[in-house]
Design a protein around this motif. Structure first.
Motif, short mmCIF file in Angstrom:
data_model
loop_
_atom_site.label_atom_id
_atom_site.label_comp_id
_atom_site.label_asym_id
_atom_site.label_seq_id
_atom_site.Cartn_x
_atom_site.Cartn_y
_atom_site.Cartn_z
N ASN A 73 10.32 -9.87 -28.97
CA ASN A 73 9.52 -10.97 -28.44
C ASN A 73 8.24 -11.11 -29.26
O ASN A 73 7.46 -10.16 -29.38
CB ASN A 73 9.16 -10.73 -26.97
CG ASN A 73 8.39 -11.89 -26.38
OD1 ASN A 73 8.63 -13.05 -26.72
ND2 ASN A 73 7.46 -11.60 -25.49
N CYS A 78 4.58 -16.52 -26.91
CA CYS A 78 5.12 -16.48 -25.55
C CYS A 78 4.17 -17.19 -24.59
O CYS A 78 2.96 -16.92 -24.59
CB CYS A 78 5.35 -15.04 -25.11
SG CYS A 78 6.10 -14.88 -23.47
N CYS A 84 13.27 -16.25 -19.11
CA CYS A 84 14.17 -15.22 -19.63
C CYS A 84 14.48 -14.17 -18.57
O CYS A 84 15.61 -13.69 -18.45
CB CYS A 84 13.57 -14.58 -20.87
SG CYS A 84 11.90 -13.92 -20.63
N CYS A 133 18.82 -15.05 -22.63
CA CYS A 133 17.36 -15.11 -22.61
C CYS A 133 16.83 -15.84 -23.84
O CYS A 133 15.82 -16.56 -23.76
CB CYS A 133 16.77 -13.70 -22.53
SG CYS A 133 17.34 -12.59 -23.83
N THR A 134 17.48 -15.68 -24.97
CA THR A 134 17.04 -16.38 -26.18
C THR A 134 17.38 -17.86 -26.13
O THR A 134 16.72 -18.68 -26.77
CB THR A 134 17.69 -15.75 -27.42
OG1 THR A 134 19.12 -15.88 -27.33
CG2 THR A 134 17.35 -14.28 -27.50
N CYS A 137 14.64 -19.75 -23.84
CA CYS A 137 13.24 -19.62 -24.25
C CYS A 137 12.74 -20.94 -24.85
O CYS A 137 13.28 -21.40 -25.87
CB CYS A 137 13.09 -18.49 -25.27
SG CYS A 137 11.38 -18.20 -25.78
N GLU A 140 11.12 -20.32 -28.37
CA GLU A 140 11.95 -19.52 -29.27
C GLU A 140 11.22 -18.28 -29.79
O GLU A 140 11.39 -17.88 -30.94
CB GLU A 140 12.43 -20.38 -30.45
CG GLU A 140 13.30 -21.55 -30.03
CD GLU A 140 13.82 -22.35 -31.21
OE1 GLU A 140 13.43 -22.03 -32.35
OE2 GLU A 140 14.58 -23.30 -30.99
N CYS A 141 10.42 -17.69 -28.92
CA CYS A 141 9.71 -16.47 -29.30
C CYS A 141 10.56 -15.23 -29.04
O CYS A 141 10.28 -14.16 -29.59
CB CYS A 141 8.39 -16.36 -28.54
SG CYS A 141 8.57 -16.15 -26.76
N LEU A 142 11.59 -15.36 -28.22
CA LEU A 142 12.46 -14.23 -27.89
C LEU A 142 13.74 -14.36 -28.72
O LEU A 142 14.48 -15.34 -28.58
CB LEU A 142 12.79 -14.21 -26.40
CG LEU A 142 13.46 -12.94 -25.85
CD1 LEU A 142 12.57 -11.74 -26.04
CD2 LEU A 142 13.79 -13.11 -24.38
#
Length: 230
Positions: A73, A78, A84, A133-134, A137, A140-142
């Motif tokens: 992450n 974020c 997520c 989780c991706t 997001c 798109e930080c994860l």
């Protein structure tokens, strides 16, 4: 009997020699080591000779850049939206948000940041590598990286923390939020006290009225007529 005896010896010798010939051929070819190349390389199938064993962890096969393994992450991008953690089917993401009293910055794509991340932990021991989780997001930080070897001696060491706030910063931000909410509430009461009083009056009473007990009245007795009565 004697002829069959010598024939068996001859057959054993020729078959052993044939096997040793194959072994000696591989022994000569094993003077060089097979290069660790990925399956996408054009030389992957051309290297059919040499030592195939890799000296791991000193050597390893190349991992594709789009490999989906360890989660990472980028906390600076974020916005602590908690999507997520909600979509995770195994609850491996633990987030503790603290609402900011004003905008605290922007992400790399220009999204406003209004929530502090007091805690952002990912337990990779629980992760099922589904990638949901991706997907959800918004910034798109994860992302899922190609780092696949993160073995540990203790399972608790599989929990990775990405929050950068210190305990003192967390207490300070919580106190600022409490003071901001208290000031906001006092301002609302001072500007419109009548609305506050009417709201209190309109709230239903918690006391329930007891239902009235039913009154039972005895029925009048009716005498039965006998046969001799007029």
């Amino acid at each position: 009997m004697i002829s069959s005896y010598w024939q068996n010896i001859k057959s054993a010798f020729t078959t052993s020699l044939s096997g040793l010939k194959t072994t000696f051929k591989h022994f000569v070819e094993a003077r060089h080591v097979h290069k660790p190349v990925g399956i996408s390389s054009p030389d992957y199938f051309s290297q059919d000779k040499g030592i195939m064993t890799l000296s791991y962890p000193h050597e390893s096969l190349p991992i594709p850049d789009n490999g989906r393994y360890k989660l990472h992450n980028e906390i600076d991008d974020c916005i602590v939206c908690d999507k997520c953690a909600k979509v995770c089917p195994v609850d491996c993401i633990d987030i503790e948000p603290i609402r900011a009293i004003s905008e605290i910055g922007k992400t790399s794509d220009g999204t406003s940041k209004r929530i502090h991340a007091a805690k952002f932990d990912i337990d990779m021991a629980k992760c099922c590598f589904c990638g949901l989780c991706t997907t959800v997001c918004p910034t798109e930080c994860l992302t899922m990286t190609k780092s696949f070897d993160f073995s540990e001696y203790d399972v608790d060491d599989h929990t990775y923390s990405f929050a950068t706030m210190t305990p003192l910063e967390i207490l300070t931000k919580k106190k600022e939020l409490e003071e901001f909410e208290a000031t906001k509430k006092k301002t609302q009461v001072a500007t419109d006290p009548a609305k506050t009083e009417s709201k209190a009056d309109s709230e239903p009473s918690l006391e329930k009225k007891k239902p009235a007990k039913p009154v039972f009245r005895p029925r009048p007795m009716i005498k039965k007529k006998k046969d001799g009565d007029a």
